[in-house]
Design an enzyme around this catalytic site. Structure first.
Site, PDB file in Angstrom:
ATOM      1  N   ASP A  12      -4.483  -9.187  -9.189  1.00 48.00           N
ATOM      2  CA  ASP A  12      -4.948  -8.459  -9.701  1.00 48.00           C
ATOM      3  C   ASP A  12      -3.674  -7.824 -10.645  1.00 48.00           C
ATOM      4  O   ASP A  12      -3.149  -8.230 -11.573  1.00 48.00           O
ATOM      5  CB  ASP A  12      -6.218  -7.479  -9.960  1.00 48.00           C
ATOM      6  CG  ASP A  12      -6.081  -6.684  -8.196  1.00 48.00           C
ATOM      7  OD1 ASP A  12      -5.220  -7.026  -7.218  1.00 48.00           O
ATOM      8  OD2 ASP A  12      -6.620  -5.670  -7.779  1.00 48.00           O
ATOM      9  N   GLU A  68     -18.730  -5.676  -4.732  1.00 46.15           N
ATOM     10  CA  GLU A  68     -17.230  -5.884  -5.117  1.00 46.15           C
ATOM     11  C   GLU A  68     -17.315  -7.653  -5.597  1.00 46.15           C
ATOM     12  O   GLU A  68     -16.033  -7.953  -5.657  1.00 46.15           O
ATOM     13  CB  GLU A  68     -17.215  -6.070  -3.401  1.00 46.15           C
ATOM     14  CG  GLU A  68     -16.414  -4.725  -2.488  1.00 46.15           C
ATOM     15  CD  GLU A  68     -15.026  -4.470  -3.602  1.00 46.15           C
ATOM     16  OE1 GLU A  68     -14.477  -3.798  -3.947  1.00 46.15           O
ATOM     17  OE2 GLU A  68     -13.758  -4.574  -2.492  1.00 46.15           O
ATOM     18  N   GLU A 116     -11.140   0.767 -10.486  1.00 45.70           N
ATOM     19  CA  GLU A 116     -10.668   0.050 -12.174  1.00 45.70           C
ATOM     20  C   GLU A 116     -12.183   0.129 -13.430  1.00 45.70           C
ATOM     21  O   GLU A 116     -11.054   0.022 -14.345  1.00 45.70           O
ATOM     22  CB  GLU A 116     -10.899  -1.601 -11.700  1.00 45.70           C
ATOM     23  CG  GLU A 116      -9.741  -2.027 -10.313  1.00 45.70           C
ATOM     24  CD  GLU A 116      -9.940  -1.302  -9.221  1.00 45.70           C
ATOM     25  OE1 GLU A 116     -11.290  -1.025  -8.643  1.00 45.70           O
ATOM     26  OE2 GLU A 116      -8.967  -1.643  -8.212  1.00 45.70           O
ATOM     27  N   GLU A 122       0.580  -1.224  -0.378  1.00 44.39           N
ATOM     28  CA  GLU A 122      -0.102  -0.240  -0.371  1.00 44.39           C
ATOM     29  C   GLU A 122       0.783   1.822   0.250  1.00 44.39           C
ATOM     30  O   GLU A 122       0.611   2.269  -0.418  1.00 44.39           O
ATOM     31  CB  GLU A 122      -0.981   0.233   1.023  1.00 44.39           C
ATOM     32  CG  GLU A 122      -2.164  -1.157   1.294  1.00 44.39           C
ATOM     33  CD  GLU A 122      -3.514  -0.732   0.134  1.00 44.39           C
ATOM     34  OE1 GLU A 122      -3.265  -0.065  -0.329  1.00 44.39           O
ATOM     35  OE2 GLU A 122      -3.815  -1.346  -0.165  1.00 44.39           O
TER      36      GLU A 122
HETATM   37  C1  DMJ Z   1      -6.034   0.440  -5.531  1.00 47.31           C
HETATM   38  O1  DMJ Z   1      -4.902   1.091  -3.932  1.00 47.31           O
HETATM   39  C2  DMJ Z   1      -4.931   0.190  -6.538  1.00 47.31           C
HETATM   40  O2  DMJ Z   1      -5.675  -0.050  -7.678  1.00 47.31           O
HETATM   41  C3  DMJ Z   1      -4.650  -1.716  -6.036  1.00 47.31           C
HETATM   42  O3  DMJ Z   1      -4.491  -2.353  -7.229  1.00 47.31           O
HETATM   43  C4  DMJ Z   1      -6.090  -1.736  -5.609  1.00 47.31           C
HETATM   44  N1  DMJ Z   1      -6.924  -1.458  -5.178  1.00 47.31           N
HETATM   45  C5  DMJ Z   1      -7.235   0.275  -4.719  1.00 47.31           C
HETATM   46  C6  DMJ Z   1      -8.748   0.584  -6.027  1.00 47.31           C
HETATM   47  O4  DMJ Z   1      -9.117   0.112  -5.864  1.00 47.31           O
END
Ligand code: DMJ
Length: 469
Positions: free
Chosen positions: A246, A356, A375, A119
């Site tokens: 992902d 989600e 996304e 993060e």
């Molecule tokens: C973000 O912090 C980034 O895009 C990460 O790859 C996935 N989660 C969140 C947004 O959904």
């Protein structure tokens, strides 16, 4: 006469087909890009002003209670750092300059806190590097270099894959059970830090972590959902393109583009063919009446399978999976990208905001939250940039209108506890400003606001320019 008749019936069937298609996918009126770009700027300002008024100097705003959240008890200026390049890109230059000066003066990573490596890398390291490239402010690069150094002990595991948490002051690590997204989504930021500071160690550590993850793929070429970075063994063998995996795929292709790295290119090509073989579900058309009274249709989805056997384990997808059309566009696979985007947008329309977790076979909303995720907007932007098909502008407008309708509060924006009931949560993630609104803006803004030919977005939407050979 017969020829005339058959031409007539052909015309009739074409009109009939178009009518049906119109009923299935109704994208409404043509979209005025300028007006939309201004609307996005206005909502960005509304969100930013709310953060500033109630939580300036803290990490995040709770937009209902108007309280603040600091991730680790003390601030690391999450929202300002994450949102800074958006302030510049959306044209709030004065505000951006003031924020940058505040960061220069007040941000310090010399703190006895255990931070989540993934993060902090994508939001803070990525944010600092991108804003450094936009402004040339050397203090931002120095902060990034300091943060990178403090994160490095995380890679000191027997496999080279990072522990999930590291103490910024002591270098103490914890949490050996990680996942491909966390072990494999570091190279854009660490690699760029190497290129900009001339210190190769960052690139080397992050690339090794990515390669070590890839090397542990199964015999059929898939990765699982959880891996122990000390033993290198998989703890959970569920394979998919959703949360936990992902952005591992995202960084394989993006690092091949950003660094011209052939290993990344080979790993990507090998991986994506297996993803298509084992995770794609084609022709699983679902029929569920959505709120517009039209039928949701999806002919391409990506589900879950066991990484060793390839057997389908779940037919679920969701908001996080919606990054995948963007990646397919980057791969030059526009047909699959278009098909998948249509499926995911039909998922959005079932409740008027995507959930989600959603079961594309049964049409059930499995987990109904939506924390303001970017996304699907990101994919809409990539598809529009690639095809210039006005349908993507209309999709973007519909999603933006929905977000305004359901998530706006008097002072900012709030995620949803449930896309079914539209009950709000008391939280505005920094990625609302860093990513979601940035991608909405870029969709409607003049082209080349960010040039996709010379820049690559990290997974938090921080554009990184290839300024090196
Ligand atoms: C973000 O912090 C980034 O895009 C990460 O790859 C996935 N989660 C969140 C947004 O959904």
């Amino acid at each position: 006469m017969t020829r005339k008749l058959s031409a007539f019936s052909y015309q009739l069937s074409v009109i009939f087909l178009l009518l049906i298609m119109g009923a299935v996918v109704d994208y409404g009126q043509p979209v005025d890009k300028k007006t939309m770009a201004e609307r996005v700027r206005a909502e960005f300002k509304h969100s930013w002003d709310g953060y500033k008024e109630y939580c300036w100097g803290h990490d995040d705003l709770k937009p209902i209670s108007k309280a603040c959240r600091d991730w680790y008890g003390q601030t690391i200026l999450m929202t300002p750092v994450d949102a800074l390049d958006s302030l510049y890109l959306l044209g709030f230059k004065d505000e951006a300059d003031k924020t940058r000066e505040y960061i220069d003066k007040n941000l310090s990573y010399d703190k006895d806190i255990e931070v989540q490596v993934f993060e902090i890398t994508i939001r803070e390291l990525g944010g600092l590097l991108s804003s450094y490239q936009i402004t040339g402010d050397k203090k931002l690069l120095a902060l990034a270099d300091d943060l990178g150094t403090r994160l490095l002990p995380a890679f000191n595991s027997p496999t080279g894959m990072p522990y999930r948490f590291v103490n910024l002051k002591t270098g103490k690590t914890r949490d050996a059970v990680s996942n491909p997204a966390e072990t494999g989504t570091l190279l854009i930021e660490f690699g760029t830090l190497s290129k900009l500071t001339g210190k190769p160690i960052y690139f080397e550590k992050a690339k090794r972590a990515l390669v070590e993850t890839y090397n542990r793929r199964s015999d059929i070429g898939l990765v699982g959902e959880e891996i122990n970075v000390e033993t290198g063994k998989w703890v959970n063998t569920d394979s998919h393109v959703s949360g936990g995996i992902d952005s591992y795929y995202e960084y394989l292709i993006k690092c091949s583009i950003l660094f011209g790295d052939n290993d990344c290119r080979d790993m990507w090509e090998e991986s994506i063919s297996k993803v298509h073989s084992f995770l794609a579900d084609e022709g699983t058309t679902l029929s569920k009446t959505n709120r517009t009274g039209t039928m949701a249709t999806g002919d391409l989805w990506y589900g879950h399978a066991d990484m060793n056997t390839g057997k389908r384990t779940a037919t679920t997808t969701g908001a996080l999976d919606a990054f995948f059309p963007a990646i397919l566009v980057l791969d030059g696979d526009t047909n699959r990208a278009r098909a998948l985007q249509d499926s995911l947008f039909s998922m959005w329309r079932v409740n008027g905001i995507e959930p989600e977790v959603y079961d594309y076979r049964t049409g059930q909303t499995v987990y109904p939250g939506w924390p303001l995720r970017p996304e699907i907007v990101e994919s809409t932007y990539y598809l529009y940039s690639k095809t210039h098909d006005a349908k993507y502008l209309a999709m973007g407008k519909e999603m933006f209108d929905d977000a305004v309708k359901y998530c706006r509060t008097d002072v900012a924006y709030a995620g949803l506890k449930s896309v079914v009931t539209k009950e709000k949560t008391d939280y505005m993630h920094s990625f609302w400003l860093a990513e979601t609104l940035k991608y909405f803006y870029l969709l409607f803004a003049p082209e080349k606001t960010v040039d996709l030919k010379t820049s690559v977005f990290n997974t938090e939407a921080h554009p990184i320019k290839r300024t090196w050979k």
